[in-house]
Design an enzyme around this catalytic site. Structure first.
Site, mmCIF file in Angstrom:
data_model
loop_
_atom_site.group_PDB
_atom_site.id
_atom_site.type_symbol
_atom_site.label_atom_id
_atom_site.label_comp_id
_atom_site.label_asym_id
_atom_site.label_seq_id
_atom_site.Cartn_x
_atom_site.Cartn_y
_atom_site.Cartn_z
ATOM 1 N N GLN A 114 1.057 3.710 -1.904
ATOM 2 C CA GLN A 114 0.411 4.980 -2.267
ATOM 3 C C GLN A 114 0.002 5.796 -1.048
ATOM 4 O OE1 GLN A 114 -1.103 2.003 -2.716
ATOM 5 N NE2 GLN A 114 -3.014 2.161 -1.587
ATOM 6 N N CYS A 174 -17.871 -5.917 -17.812
ATOM 7 C CA CYS A 174 -17.776 -6.524 -19.150
ATOM 8 C C CYS A 174 -16.768 -7.666 -19.258
ATOM 9 C CB CYS A 174 -17.444 -5.443 -20.182
ATOM 10 S SG CYS A 174 -15.747 -4.846 -20.076
ATOM 11 N N GLU A 213 0.834 -1.213 0.000
ATOM 12 C CA GLU A 213 0.000 0.000 0.000
ATOM 13 C C GLU A 213 0.867 1.261 0.000
ATOM 14 O OE1 GLU A 213 -3.002 -0.308 -0.685
ATOM 15 O OE2 GLU A 213 -3.677 -2.242 0.075
#
Length: 196
Positions: free
Chosen positions: A92, A149, A90
């Site tokens: 970020q 999708c 993590e």
């Protein structure tokens, strides 16, 4: 093993992608391989990340490895001199000091493996990740699967209405989307907001 005369060459490896793309899973895999090779490892994560555990790095499919939670990246520089590999999850969530810390560790001969989100929920580069990717010897971008999708997903679409940059959460708060489905979701949200 390395001889007394052989100095290891340090390096920086970055594993990046969206939520649910397998970043932490790949980080844990690399660290466990290093342990198997009898290398000494140290693992860090930001104190803010307590989703699954206070003291372990845990992937979404619940693989885990012991870590040290820290709030300041400089604490990583206090590792013993015999550490071969440093893992960071993590990334970020750390400040930009992490960039210099990683450079310092790599220059000491440490293999630094970093996992983190490359973009935030708005699709913008996140924290120190872009700079870390630029200075790394190796960057691996992993992908989730778009829940709409089935294409490769590279966006972490936030389902909650918070505007805060950091909102911890799982599938109740985020969903992985491809570029097309992400742009459609953002357009739908903007249209709904206009009607109010």
């Amino acid at each position: 093993m390395f001889s007394e005369n052989h100095k290891r060459s340090g390096c920086i490896e970055v594993i990046c992608g969206s939520m649910f793309s397998g970043k932490t899973e790949e980080l844990i895999r690399r660290l466990k391989r290093a342990q198997f090779a009898n290398l000494k490892i140290a693992i860090f994560k930001p104190t803010i990340d307590i989703r699954y555990s206070d003291v372990e790095v845990v992937s979404h499919d619940l693989h885990s490895i012991k870590s040290t939670p820290i709030s300041d990246p400089k604490h990583m520089l206090e590792i013993p001199s015999d550490i071969d590999v440093v893992g960071i999850d993590e990334a970020q969530f750390f400040n930009d000091e992490l960039i210099d810390v990683c450079q310092t560790l790599a220059n000491r001969g440490v293999r630094v493996i970093i996992a983190g989100l490359d973009t935030d929920y708005l699709g913008k580069p996140f924290g120190p990740m872009p700079a870390l990717m630029a200075i790394a010897e190796d960057v691996r971008k992993v992908h989730a699967i778009c829940v709409k999708c089935g294409d490769l997903a590279n966006h972490s679409h936030r389902l909650s209405k918070s505007d805060d940059l950091v909102v911890l959460g799982e599938k109740d708060v985020y969903e992985p989307l491809c570029r097309r489905c992400y742009n459609l979701a953002i357009a739908e949200e903007a249209a709904k907001a206009k009607k109010k």
